[in-house]
Design a protein around this motif. Structure first.
Motif, mmCIF file in Angstrom:
data_model
loop_
_atom_site.group_PDB
_atom_site.id
_atom_site.type_symbol
_atom_site.label_atom_id
_atom_site.label_comp_id
_atom_site.label_asym_id
_atom_site.label_seq_id
_atom_site.Cartn_x
_atom_site.Cartn_y
_atom_site.Cartn_z
ATOM 1 N N GLU A 4 3.815 -4.565 7.853
ATOM 2 C CA GLU A 4 3.683 -5.453 9.097
ATOM 3 C C GLU A 4 4.250 -4.679 10.275
ATOM 4 O O GLU A 4 4.511 -5.302 11.168
ATOM 5 N N GLU A 5 5.207 -3.833 10.057
ATOM 6 C CA GLU A 5 5.887 -2.892 10.749
ATOM 7 C C GLU A 5 5.637 -1.618 11.019
ATOM 8 O O GLU A 5 6.128 -0.811 11.874
ATOM 9 N N LYS A 6 4.530 -1.251 10.244
ATOM 10 C CA LYS A 6 3.871 0.229 10.464
ATOM 11 C C LYS A 6 2.361 0.034 10.582
ATOM 12 O O LYS A 6 1.553 -0.810 10.231
ATOM 13 N N MET A 7 1.938 1.013 11.614
ATOM 14 C CA MET A 7 0.398 1.084 11.815
ATOM 15 C C MET A 7 0.250 2.576 11.444
ATOM 16 O O MET A 7 1.067 3.601 11.638
ATOM 17 N N ILE A 8 -0.846 2.897 10.994
ATOM 18 C CA ILE A 8 -1.342 4.073 10.436
ATOM 19 C C ILE A 8 -2.976 4.592 10.722
ATOM 20 O O ILE A 8 -3.510 3.726 10.728
ATOM 21 N N VAL A 9 -2.761 5.695 11.294
ATOM 22 C CA VAL A 9 -4.150 6.071 12.056
ATOM 23 C C VAL A 9 -4.275 7.580 11.104
ATOM 24 O O VAL A 9 -3.438 8.495 11.185
ATOM 25 N N ILE A 10 -5.540 7.853 10.743
ATOM 26 C CA ILE A 10 -5.965 9.089 10.039
ATOM 27 C C ILE A 10 -7.385 9.543 10.263
ATOM 28 O O ILE A 10 -8.302 8.887 10.233
ATOM 29 N N THR A 11 -7.315 10.732 10.493
ATOM 30 C CA THR A 11 -8.635 11.445 10.615
ATOM 31 C C THR A 11 -8.959 12.063 9.390
ATOM 32 O O THR A 11 -8.078 12.486 8.545
ATOM 33 N N ILE A 12 -10.483 11.687 8.821
ATOM 34 C CA ILE A 12 -10.868 12.137 7.550
ATOM 35 C C ILE A 12 -12.124 12.396 7.741
ATOM 36 O O ILE A 12 -12.964 12.128 8.269
ATOM 37 N N HIS A 13 -12.493 13.450 6.589
ATOM 38 C CA HIS A 13 -14.036 13.830 6.423
ATOM 39 C C HIS A 13 -14.755 12.905 5.430
ATOM 40 O O HIS A 13 -15.895 12.468 5.572
ATOM 41 N N ASN A 14 -14.116 12.613 4.253
ATOM 42 C CA ASN A 14 -14.669 11.649 3.498
ATOM 43 C C ASN A 14 -14.021 10.203 3.409
ATOM 44 O O ASN A 14 -13.121 9.827 2.928
ATOM 45 N N ARG A 15 -14.778 9.566 4.059
ATOM 46 C CA ARG A 15 -14.486 8.179 4.353
ATOM 47 C C ARG A 15 -14.370 7.262 3.032
ATOM 48 O O ARG A 15 -13.823 6.058 3.168
ATOM 49 N N SER A 16 -15.048 7.705 2.179
ATOM 50 C CA SER A 16 -15.126 6.837 0.886
ATOM 51 C C SER A 16 -13.954 6.563 0.350
ATOM 52 O O SER A 16 -13.514 5.868 -0.739
ATOM 53 N N LEU A 17 -12.932 7.663 0.460
ATOM 54 C CA LEU A 17 -11.559 7.555 0.009
ATOM 55 C C LEU A 17 -10.707 6.629 0.271
ATOM 56 O O LEU A 17 -9.850 6.060 -0.045
ATOM 57 N N ILE A 18 -10.911 6.025 1.474
ATOM 58 C CA ILE A 18 -10.360 4.903 2.203
ATOM 59 C C ILE A 18 -11.105 3.814 2.453
ATOM 60 O O ILE A 18 -11.819 3.630 3.713
#
Length: 204
Positions: A184-198
């Motif tokens: 609740e105190e952190k935001m995460i942004v990630i670029t990724i090729h295989n979106r099935s991993l998340i």
């Protein structure tokens, strides 16, 4: 929460993003998915305040566009941790020296035990903590750079292809650690090729 509105990005007169909007929430992983050259890294550079934009940009009720250049620099240092594809560490320094150097540059306290615990979670031999960064393989270096970011206190964590050099098993370890880390105190942004991993992430 972060809200960026009316994002316009173009290269060589080709519109990549036109009047696009982006919202990032606490306690959530947001993935940016797209082919190489589609503007993902440019979007991250805007999000990390490394690239100025005319877009409306509000970060926790703060209008970022009203900040001076120096205020933006300090705001970025205090609130944002950005994992670049490019290796910014000193190759002849040990893993511990590299981690300590960067963390102390942010006026934060280095926690060796936390670093070792994270190394265990991504199956990076903790005995290598006193080895030069140059002795690691590409995959080991990428895992170290990733877990090093988790030692830094920030509100927004940005990852540009943090698992590109990893096999599927190691990639899943990194993603699992991210899912445990977000709060609740952190935001995460990630670029990724295989979106099935998340699968449970908010995807753009």
């Amino acid at each position: 929460m972060i809200s960026i509105k009316n994002i316009n990005i173009s290269f060589n007169n080709i519109e990549i993003l036109e009047n696009s909007n982006l919202q990032i929430y606490y306690n959530e992983i947001t993935t940016i998915y797209g082919e190489s050259g589609s503007g993902k890294t440019t979007l991250l550079n805007i999000l990390s305040l490394e690239l100025d934009t005319d877009s409306s940009f509000v970060f926790d009720d703060i209008d970022v566009n009203l900040l001076s250049k120096e205020e933006k620099k300090q705001f970025r240092r205090d609130n944002i941790m950005y994992f670049h594809q490019d290796d910014m560490m000193i190759r002849n320094y040990t893993l511990k020296e590299n981690a300590k150097l960067i963390i102390e540059s942010k006026n934060q306290i280095f926690d060796l035990q936390k670093l070792l615990n994270y190394m265990d979670k991504v199956e990076l031999d903790r005995k290598k903590v006193n080895k030069p960064l140059s002795t690691l393989s590409n995959g080991e270096r990428q895992r170290f750079l990733f877990i090093w970011t988790l030692l830094v206190e920030a509100k927004l964590y940005i990852y540009d292809e943090p698992i590109s050099a990893l096999d599927e098993n190691k990639a899943k370890q990194v993603i699992t650690l991210l899912q445990e880390f977000v709060s609740e105190e952190k935001m995460i942004v990630i670029t990724i090729h295989n979106r099935s991993l998340i699968e449970d992430a908010h995807c753009y």
